[in-house]
Each structure stands twice: as structure tokens, then as C-alpha cells.
Design a protein around this motif. Structure first.
Motif, PDB file in Angstrom:
ATOM      1  N   LEU A   1       4.606   5.457   5.284  1.00 24.81           N
ATOM      2  CA  LEU A   1       4.846   4.213   6.002  1.00 24.81           C
ATOM      3  C   LEU A   1       4.227   4.256   7.399  1.00 24.81           C
ATOM      4  O   LEU A   1       3.566   3.302   7.836  1.00 24.81           O
ATOM      5  CB  LEU A   1       6.356   3.949   6.097  1.00 24.81           C
ATOM      6  N   ALA A   2       4.432   5.373   8.108  1.00 20.43           N
ATOM      7  CA  ALA A   2       3.838   5.510   9.443  1.00 20.43           C
ATOM      8  C   ALA A   2       2.312   5.510   9.361  1.00 20.43           C
ATOM      9  O   ALA A   2       1.626   4.876  10.179  1.00 20.43           O
ATOM     10  CB  ALA A   2       4.340   6.795  10.098  1.00 20.43           C
ATOM     11  N   HIS A   3       1.787   6.211   8.369  1.00 22.32           N
ATOM     12  CA  HIS A   3       0.338   6.321   8.222  1.00 22.32           C
ATOM     13  C   HIS A   3      -0.288   4.948   7.972  1.00 22.32           C
ATOM     14  O   HIS A   3      -1.272   4.566   8.626  1.00 22.32           O
ATOM     15  CB  HIS A   3       0.027   7.256   7.052  1.00 22.32           C
ATOM     16  N   ASN A   4       0.267   4.204   7.035  1.00 20.31           N
ATOM     17  CA  ASN A   4      -0.306   2.907   6.690  1.00 20.31           C
ATOM     18  C   ASN A   4      -0.116   1.880   7.801  1.00 20.31           C
ATOM     19  O   ASN A   4      -0.946   0.979   7.968  1.00 20.31           O
ATOM     20  CB  ASN A   4       0.316   2.394   5.388  1.00 20.31           C
ATOM     21  N   THR A   5       0.970   2.014   8.568  1.00 23.33           N
ATOM     22  CA  THR A   5       1.187   1.087   9.681  1.00 23.33           C
ATOM     23  C   THR A   5       0.168   1.302  10.786  1.00 23.33           C
ATOM     24  O   THR A   5      -0.408   0.340  11.319  1.00 23.33           O
ATOM     25  CB  THR A   5       2.611   1.246  10.244  1.00 23.33           C
TER      26      THR A   5
ATOM     27  N   MET B   1       0.827  -1.201   0.000  1.00 22.62           N
ATOM     28  CA  MET B   1       0.000   0.000   0.000  1.00 22.62           C
ATOM     29  C   MET B   1       0.864   1.255   0.000  1.00 22.62           C
ATOM     30  O   MET B   1       0.561   2.240  -0.692  1.00 22.62           O
ATOM     31  CB  MET B   1      -0.928  -0.011   1.219  1.00 22.62           C
ATOM     32  N   THR B   2       1.961   1.234   0.756  1.00 25.01           N
ATOM     33  CA  THR B   2       2.854   2.386   0.815  1.00 25.01           C
ATOM     34  C   THR B   2       3.494   2.640  -0.543  1.00 25.01           C
ATOM     35  O   THR B   2       3.560   3.779  -1.017  1.00 25.01           O
ATOM     36  CB  THR B   2       3.949   2.167   1.879  1.00 25.01           C
ATOM     37  N   VAL B   3       3.961   1.581  -1.182  1.00 25.17           N
ATOM     38  CA  VAL B   3       4.598   1.721  -2.503  1.00 25.17           C
ATOM     39  C   VAL B   3       3.610   2.253  -3.530  1.00 25.17           C
ATOM     40  O   VAL B   3       3.916   3.178  -4.299  1.00 25.17           O
ATOM     41  CB  VAL B   3       5.171   0.364  -2.960  1.00 25.17           C
ATOM     42  N   ALA B   4       2.403   1.689  -3.549  1.00 24.72           N
ATOM     43  CA  ALA B   4       1.400   2.122  -4.521  1.00 24.72           C
ATOM     44  C   ALA B   4       0.961   3.560  -4.278  1.00 24.72           C
ATOM     45  O   ALA B   4       0.879   4.368  -5.225  1.00 24.72           O
ATOM     46  CB  ALA B   4       0.195   1.184  -4.467  1.00 24.72           C
TER      47      ALA B   4
ATOM     48  N   GLY C   1      12.362  22.489 -12.961  1.00 16.62           N
ATOM     49  CA  GLY C   1      13.290  23.247 -12.125  1.00 16.62           C
ATOM     50  C   GLY C   1      13.117  23.123 -10.632  1.00 16.62           C
ATOM     51  O   GLY C   1      13.919  23.665  -9.883  1.00 16.62           O
ATOM     52  N   GLY C   2      12.089  22.416 -10.176  1.00 23.13           N
ATOM     53  CA  GLY C   2      11.856  22.360  -8.743  1.00 23.13           C
ATOM     54  C   GLY C   2      12.184  21.041  -8.088  1.00 23.13           C
ATOM     55  O   GLY C   2      11.920  20.844  -6.901  1.00 23.13           O
ATOM     56  N   LEU C   3      12.762  20.105  -8.845  1.00 25.06           N
ATOM     57  CA  LEU C   3      12.969  18.761  -8.314  1.00 25.06           C
ATOM     58  C   LEU C   3      13.988  18.722  -7.180  1.00 25.06           C
ATOM     59  O   LEU C   3      13.856  17.923  -6.249  1.00 25.06           O
ATOM     60  CB  LEU C   3      13.384  17.807  -9.432  1.00 25.06           C
ATOM     61  N   ALA C   4      15.015  19.573  -7.247  1.00 22.13           N
ATOM     62  CA  ALA C   4      16.051  19.560  -6.206  1.00 22.13           C
ATOM     63  C   ALA C   4      15.453  19.939  -4.854  1.00 22.13           C
ATOM     64  O   ALA C   4      15.745  19.315  -3.823  1.00 22.13           O
ATOM     65  CB  ALA C   4      17.178  20.516  -6.573  1.00 22.13           C
ATOM     66  N   ASP C   5      14.582  20.952  -4.844  1.00 24.84           N
ATOM     67  CA  ASP C   5      13.947  21.367  -3.592  1.00 24.84           C
ATOM     68  C   ASP C   5      12.908  20.353  -3.123  1.00 24.84           C
ATOM     69  O   ASP C   5      12.645  20.237  -1.924  1.00 24.84           O
ATOM     70  CB  ASP C   5      13.277  22.735  -3.756  1.00 24.84           C
ATOM     71  N   PHE C   6      12.321  19.618  -4.078  1.00 22.65           N
ATOM     72  CA  PHE C   6      11.292  18.648  -3.715  1.00 22.65           C
ATOM     73  C   PHE C   6      11.884  17.341  -3.196  1.00 22.65           C
ATOM     74  O   PHE C   6      11.172  16.528  -2.610  1.00 22.65           O
ATOM     75  CB  PHE C   6      10.399  18.362  -4.935  1.00 22.65           C
ATOM     76  N   ALA C   7      13.180  17.139  -3.384  1.00 18.15           N
ATOM     77  CA  ALA C   7      13.811  15.877  -2.975  1.00 18.15           C
ATOM     78  C   ALA C   7      13.626  15.609  -1.486  1.00 18.15           C
ATOM     79  O   ALA C   7      13.356  14.478  -1.067  1.00 18.15           O
ATOM     80  CB  ALA C   7      15.296  15.894  -3.329  1.00 18.15           C
ATOM     81  N   GLY C   8      13.764  16.649  -0.658  1.00 16.77           N
ATOM     82  CA  GLY C   8      13.584  16.477   0.779  1.00 16.77           C
ATOM     83  C   GLY C   8      12.177  16.041   1.119  1.00 16.77           C
ATOM     84  O   GLY C   8      11.968  15.166   1.972  1.00 16.77           O
ATOM     85  N   ALA C   9      11.191  16.650   0.435  1.00 15.18           N
ATOM     86  CA  ALA C   9       9.795  16.265   0.667  1.00 15.18           C
ATOM     87  C   ALA C   9       9.560  14.829   0.238  1.00 15.18           C
ATOM     88  O   ALA C   9       8.834  14.081   0.909  1.00 15.18           O
ATOM     89  CB  ALA C   9       8.862  17.212  -0.088  1.00 15.18           C
ATOM     90  N   ALA C  10      10.176  14.423  -0.866  1.00 12.46           N
ATOM     91  CA  ALA C  10       9.996  13.061  -1.366  1.00 12.46           C
ATOM     92  C   ALA C  10      10.502  12.035  -0.354  1.00 12.46           C
ATOM     93  O   ALA C  10       9.882  10.984  -0.153  1.00 12.46           O
ATOM     94  CB  ALA C  10      10.707  12.900  -2.703  1.00 12.46           C
ATOM     95  N   VAL C  11      11.629  12.322   0.285  1.00 15.44           N
ATOM     96  CA  VAL C  11      12.168  11.416   1.303  1.00 15.44           C
ATOM     97  C   VAL C  11      11.261  11.392   2.536  1.00 15.44           C
ATOM     98  O   VAL C  11      10.959  10.324   3.088  1.00 15.44           O
ATOM     99  CB  VAL C  11      13.606  11.824   1.684  1.00 15.44           C
ATOM    100  N   LEU C  12      10.840  12.564   2.980  1.00 14.16           N
ATOM    101  CA  LEU C  12       9.957  12.629   4.146  1.00 14.16           C
ATOM    102  C   LEU C  12       8.649  11.880   3.910  1.00 14.16           C
ATOM    103  O   LEU C  12       8.128  11.212   4.810  1.00 14.16           O
ATOM    104  CB  LEU C  12       9.639  14.088   4.480  1.00 14.16           C
ATOM    105  N   LEU C  13       8.153  11.960   2.678  1.00 14.47           N
ATOM    106  CA  LEU C  13       6.870  11.332   2.386  1.00 14.47           C
ATOM    107  C   LEU C  13       6.938   9.812   2.453  1.00 14.47           C
ATOM    108  O   LEU C  13       5.929   9.159   2.719  1.00 14.47           O
ATOM    109  CB  LEU C  13       6.365  11.786   1.016  1.00 14.47           C
ATOM    110  N   VAL C  14       8.111   9.234   2.213  1.00 12.52           N
ATOM    111  CA  VAL C  14       8.259   7.788   2.387  1.00 12.52           C
ATOM    112  C   VAL C  14       7.962   7.414   3.837  1.00 12.52           C
ATOM    113  O   VAL C  14       7.194   6.481   4.123  1.00 12.52           O
ATOM    114  CB  VAL C  14       9.676   7.328   1.997  1.00 12.52           C
ATOM    115  N   LEU C  15       8.560   8.152   4.763  1.00  9.87           N
ATOM    116  CA  LEU C  15       8.356   7.882   6.190  1.00  9.87           C
ATOM    117  C   LEU C  15       6.923   8.192   6.604  1.00  9.87           C
ATOM    118  O   LEU C  15       6.323   7.471   7.415  1.00  9.87           O
ATOM    119  CB  LEU C  15       9.338   8.709   7.020  1.00  9.87           C
TER     120      LEU C  15
END
Length: 393
Positions: free
Chosen positions: A195-199, A159-162, A178-192
Motif C-alpha cells: 500500500l505504501a509502495h503503490n501510494t 493495484m495493491t490488491v492485484a 507447515g510454514g503458514l503460521a510463521d508467514f502470517a506476520g509477513a503477510a500482514v506486513l506486506l499489505v502495508l
């Protein structure tokens, strides 16, 4: 003293030993099943880890509050990073009379609302974990509970992957210039965050849904195996119905705020897609992806309203059921009179939900297209400072 429903549920969920071997007919005797269920813990390794890690959330309101604050702070950071990414991509810099930062914040408003939706939903799950006494605790060692929690937790990673893929890829496409570099931090945070939400969902609402589904299946199996006479079936069905009513009330209350917030986010996404310069087809892609994620997240609950119809069909058509026509007719009437409707924001949790929600959003899109094309609607007057324009097609 076990009831017919309890015995049927234990039999249904104890088809295999703790070593994964099928139980013999003697072992599946209801009394032996009861003993087996109490003496052979068989939580999967992932279930044991999750239950041990999150047990403090149930035991301590302070720990639950601290975890919620950490979750909310992470969501706020992800929303802030997305605003910075929109700023870097110059997606809302068409009007030099307006603040670029203000317009970037407006462009990422949909993401901010989405983060609020997640936080609201997370809070409702933590509250439910603290106060709910409707159904068994996921830390209970009974066989039906072990089966339900193992099945529920097994869906966390898929579910987290999907959800991550459908939720983040369209945003990456939107920020591709042009905004991908700034979004990288958000992308990493969103994994966590995902994962926490679905758990937490796996040990609250989803777990209770799986347990209720097993209870319903056990009742049907016992009914079709002619293990319940008319009076026992009425009593067992009343027990199932009482749990359905409690669960339906919890789902309606728990999901109401989230769904209200979600519909607001979808309205903003569609509005921006058609009428704002940072919108266009990438926002329409976000709109469609959000719909898919919601249907996927609600999938375990879709069909809850259809179960009484399935029972009625089996009662009227099952040849193995040793009831006379009068008992079948009376039970069918009992099903109609005691039917429990489970709904979220007036959407019934039946199989029509998969089509009702997309059709609702298609109607929104057609209405927005009509406003733009035939009434020259360019947006609300208070929302034109950052420019106008943009369209899906």
C-alpha cells in the motif's frame, strides 16, 4: 501567457465542472478554462487525504529518510518471517550435514532479493519526489494536475490488491505444508508495504505518466480538431517531446536498479524451481506470478514509445486537418527526426513489451531445462550443501 499546448491541455482536462457537470461551449473557451482551472479545486477525497498525508515527504528530506527507514525495516521483517516459515516447513532439511537455518535462508533467498528490489524502487521514488523539477508537482492546483493525480491515486487500491494476490498466494502455496503460521506476520506486513509502495508511486512516476498521457492526448485532440496550424503544431509537439525526454530519462534512471534486481530474483526463482529440493512447480508458479505482476506494474508505461506513430498516422490520414500535402510530409519527417525512445533496461516501452518479457523468461526456462536434462547440470558446486533435485515438470 499560455501556449497553444497549454490551452489545449486545459481544454482537454476541463470538460467537467468541479460539481461533475459538463461545461458549456462558452465555459470551454480557453481563457475561461484557464480561470476555471485556477479557481475550482476538485481533488477527490482520497487524493486530498494522500496529498495531505505525504506532503511532508516532499517538504522534508528528514521525513522522507525516516519513512524510508521504516519501509526498509518492515521489508526486512517480512523477509525474516519468510525465512522462519521455510524453516518450519522443513523445505530445505534434506542434508543433515548443513545447518537447517542456513538452508532455510537459502530457500527463501528469492524473497530476500524481492524485498531488496522493493526497497531500491521505493528509494528511487522518494529521491525522485525530492529532486524532480521535470514536470508539475502533484500538489499544484491546476486542472490538468488535479485530473492526473485523481486518476493516478484511483489505481492504488486495485493495484495493491492485484499485486498482493499474485505476489503472496504462490508463496502461501509453497509454504502450505507447515510454514503458514510463521508467514502470517509477513503477510500482514506486506499489505502495508504494498500500500505504501503503490501510494508513493501514485504521486511520483505514475502521476507524471498520467500527466504526460493527458498532454499527448490534448495535442492529438487539438490537432484532429484543426486547432493548430503547421507552425503551432511544430511548437506544441516540441513542448510535448521535451517533456517526454525528461520523463523518459527519469524512468530509465529510476527503474534501472529495480529491473536489474528483479531479473536477478527471477533467475534465482527459476534456478531453484528446476534444481533445488525446495523448488518444483510452486516455484514455477512464483516465477509466472512475478512476471504478471511486473507487466501489470509497467502497464501504465507500456505504449509510451508508440505515441509518435499514432501522431504520424493522424497527420497523414486525418481529413479534418487543414494542412496541404507538403506540410503533412514535413511534419511526418519532423516526427521521425525528433523521435524520443523511452526504455527500461533496453526494453522499449512499446506494446511489444507485453510479449518480449514473457518470451525472455520462456527462453530462460528452456535453457535451464536443457542444462538439466541434456548436460546433467545439478547446480553450482558452491550451492549443493542443502541438497539437489527438484524440477518443474
Amino acid at each position: 501567457m499560455s501556449t497553444p499546448l497549454t490551452r489545449a491541455l486545459l481544454t482537454y482536462t476541463s470538460g467537467y465542472s468541479s460539481e461533475g457537470l459538463p461545461l458549456s461551449g462558452e465555459e470551454l473557451d480557453s481563457e475561461n478554462v484557464l480561470t476555471h482551472s485556477q479557481s475550482s479545486p476538485s481533488f477527490s477525497s482520497s487524493s486530498s487525504f494522500v496529498l495531505a498525508t505525504f506532503k511532508c515527504l516532499k517538504a522534508s528530506p528528514l521525513a522522507a529518510a525516516a519513512f524510508f527507514i521504516l519501509y526498509a525495516f518492515s521489508s526486512a521483517l517480512a523477509a525474516y518471517a519468510t525465512t522462519l516459515a521455510a524453516h518450519s516447513a522443513h523445505l530445505a532439511n534434506l542434508n543433515t550435514h548443513s545447518s537447517h537455518t542456513l538452508c532455510a535462508t537459502r530457500a527463501s533467498l528469492f524473497f530476500v532479493i524481492g524485498a531488496v528490489c522493493m526497497v531500491v524502487d521505493f528509494a528511487s521514488m522518494l529521491v525522485y519526489l525530492q529532486v524532480s523539477t521535470d514536470m508539475p508537482s502533484p500538489w499544484d492546483n491546476a486542472t490538468p494536475v488535479r485530473r492526473a493525480i485523481n486518476k493516478s491515486i484511483s489505481h492504488v487500491v486495485p493495484m495493491t490488491v492485484a499485486a498482493y494476490t499474485l505476489g503472496i498466494v504462490p508463496v502461501i502455496i509453497w509454504l502450505r505444508d507447515g510454514g503458514l503460521a510463521d508467514f502470517a506476520g509477513a503477510a500482514v506486513l506486506l499489505v502495508l508495504i504494498y500500500l505504501a509502495h503503490n501510494t508513493v508511486n501514485a504521486i511520483t512516476f505514475h502521476f507524471q505518466q498520467v500527466y504526460l498521457e493527458d498532454m499527448e492526448s490534448a495535442f492529438l485532440c487539438a490537432l484532429k480538431a484543426n486547432e493548430l496550424d503547421y507552425d503551432a503544431a511544430v511548437n506544441a509537439y516540441s513542448d510535448v517531446n521535451a517533456n517526454r525526454k525528461k520523463f523518459g530519462r527519469s524512468v530509465s534512471r529510476g527503474f534501472f536498479s529495480f529491473f536489474l534486481c528483479y531479473l536477478l530474483m527471477q533467475a534465482v526463482v527459476l534456478y531453484d524451481a528446476e534444481l533445488r529440493p525446495w523448488g518444483g512447480w510452486p516455484f514455477f508458479l512464483i516465477f509466472v506470478a512475478n512476471t504478471c505482476v511486473t507487466i501489470m506494474a509497467m502497464e501504465p508505461f507500456i505504449g509510451l514509445n508508440d505515441w509518435p506513430d499514432e501522431v504520424a498516422k493522424d497527420v497523414m490520414e486525418c481529413r479534418e486537418l487543414g494542412w496541404n500535402p507538403t506540410e503533412r510530409s514535413n511534419f511526418w519527417a519532423h516526427l521521425r527526426a525528433t523521435r524520443v525512445s523511452i526504455s527500461v533496461f533496453d526494453f522499449e516501452m512499446s506494446h511489444t513489451f507485453r510479449t518480449a518479457l514473457p518470451f525472455l523468461f520462456v527462453g530462460w526456462w528452456l535453457y535451464m531445462t536443457e542444462l538439466r536434462q541434456f548436460h546433467e547440470f545439478k547446480g553450482f558446486d558452491f550451492d549443493t550443501a542443502c541438497g539437489t533435485g527438484g524440477r518443474i515438470l
